[in-house]
Design an enzyme around this catalytic site. Structure first.
Site, PDB file in Angstrom:
ATOM      1  N   ARG A 170      32.057  44.720  35.732  1.00  0.00           N
ATOM      2  CA  ARG A 170      33.090  44.207  34.824  1.00  0.00           C
ATOM      3  C   ARG A 170      33.166  45.069  33.571  1.00  0.00           C
ATOM      4  NH1 ARG A 170      32.795  37.982  33.644  1.00  0.00           N
ATOM      5  NH2 ARG A 170      34.882  38.435  32.829  1.00  0.00           N
ATOM      6  N   CYS A 228      30.752  38.903  25.472  1.00  0.00           N
ATOM      7  CA  CYS A 228      30.781  38.817  26.943  1.00  0.00           C
ATOM      8  C   CYS A 228      32.231  38.625  27.361  1.00  0.00           C
ATOM      9  CB  CYS A 228      29.866  37.692  27.424  1.00  0.00           C
ATOM     10  SG  CYS A 228      30.328  36.064  26.795  1.00  0.00           S
TER      11      CYS A 228
END
Length: 272
Positions: A170, A228
């Site tokens: 990611r 995040c």
């Protein structure tokens, strides 16, 4: 006092217990709670009690009135009421409660290391009955921990160490299952939260965590921040850093907020 607590330590105390079991892609954590939880533990819903409605980010800060209602339901009467939070095992969602509760004024919040799995492994009993709502009187007030906005995160990325707690794929932008734009904040360093814990979900020893983060450039007196996808696992990274004696700020809006402004730059690949 450590932000983590072991099963043996918990058995000697009588804190408020909060089960924060949560799964990003389901099933709902309440189902797991209903199937069995630490006796006397309240269920706290991450999506509705530890976050505001999605908008500029998937898990923005909740309103203080929502957190006040949660505190009072849990029977919390003062800032120093002892609270222990936990989830199924690896503390990814429990850490969000740890951070949010402290941000809104609680001073004695600890995370059960290894969560429900550690409790069961040590022979702890579980129950299925939910406790009655408490009669707490404490009022949540925001701002007891520093929090970064997008500009602040960009400044840390340029001048300090901005840790991205997501999985490497990611971070690199190879996949993005949750948000409409893939990649990372330019200048960030990838530090997946999965490396903070062992195969049982317990945090690595403080010395090992410190060595891990120092290898990434973190220093005790440096400018460090974490983010995040939506501000959940960033709290886990902050917890690991605190355990290692390395303070860090949290960009709570994280990637899901960063990408709401198309003028903000996006980087891809394993690092800048």
């Amino acid at each position: 006092m450590s932000a983590l607590i072991t099963v043996d330590e918990l058995r000697t105390l009588s804190p408020v217990l909060a089960d924060v079991t949560w799964n990003l892609a389901g099933p709902p954590g309440k189902e797991a709670y209903d199937a069995g939880h630490l006796p006397g533990a309240y269920f706290v819903d991450l999506d509705t009690e530890l976050a505001g409605p999605p908008g500029a980010g998937r898990h923005p800060l909740p309103d203080a009135t929502i957190v006040t209602a949660t505190f009072r339901r849990l029977g919390i009467t003062s800032a120093d009421s002892p609270v222990v939070v936990y989830d199924a095992a690896n503390s990814m969602s429990a850490a969000r409660a740890w951070w949010i509760f402290r941000y809104f004024g609680l001073t004695d919040v600890r995370v059960l290391d290894g969560g429900l799995a550690a409790w069961k492994a040590a022979g702890g009993e579980v129950g299925v009955e939910a406790p009655a709502d408490g009669a707490g009187t404490f009022t949540a007030t925001p701002g007891h921990l520093p929090v970064l906005d997008a500009d602040g995160a960009a400044e840390v990325a340029a001048k300090g160490i901005l840790l991205d707690a997501r999985a490497p794929e990611r971070f690199a932008g190879d996949v993005e299952p949750m948000d409409p734009v893939a990649g990372h904040i330019p200048g960030a360093t990838n530090a997946p939260t999965t490396a903070n814990v062992d195969e049982t979900g317990r945090f690595l020893p403080a010395a090992d965590l410190r060595a891990r983060f120092e290898d990434l450039g973190v220093t005790p007196d440096g400018d460090t921040a974490v983010y995040c996808g939506s501000g959940v696992t960033a709290a886990h990274e902050a917890l690991a850093l605190e355990t290692a004696g390395l303070p860090a700020n949290v960009y709570i809006g994280s990637w899901s907020e960063w990408i709401t402004d198309p003028a903000r730059p996006v980087a891809t690949g394993p690092g800048d």
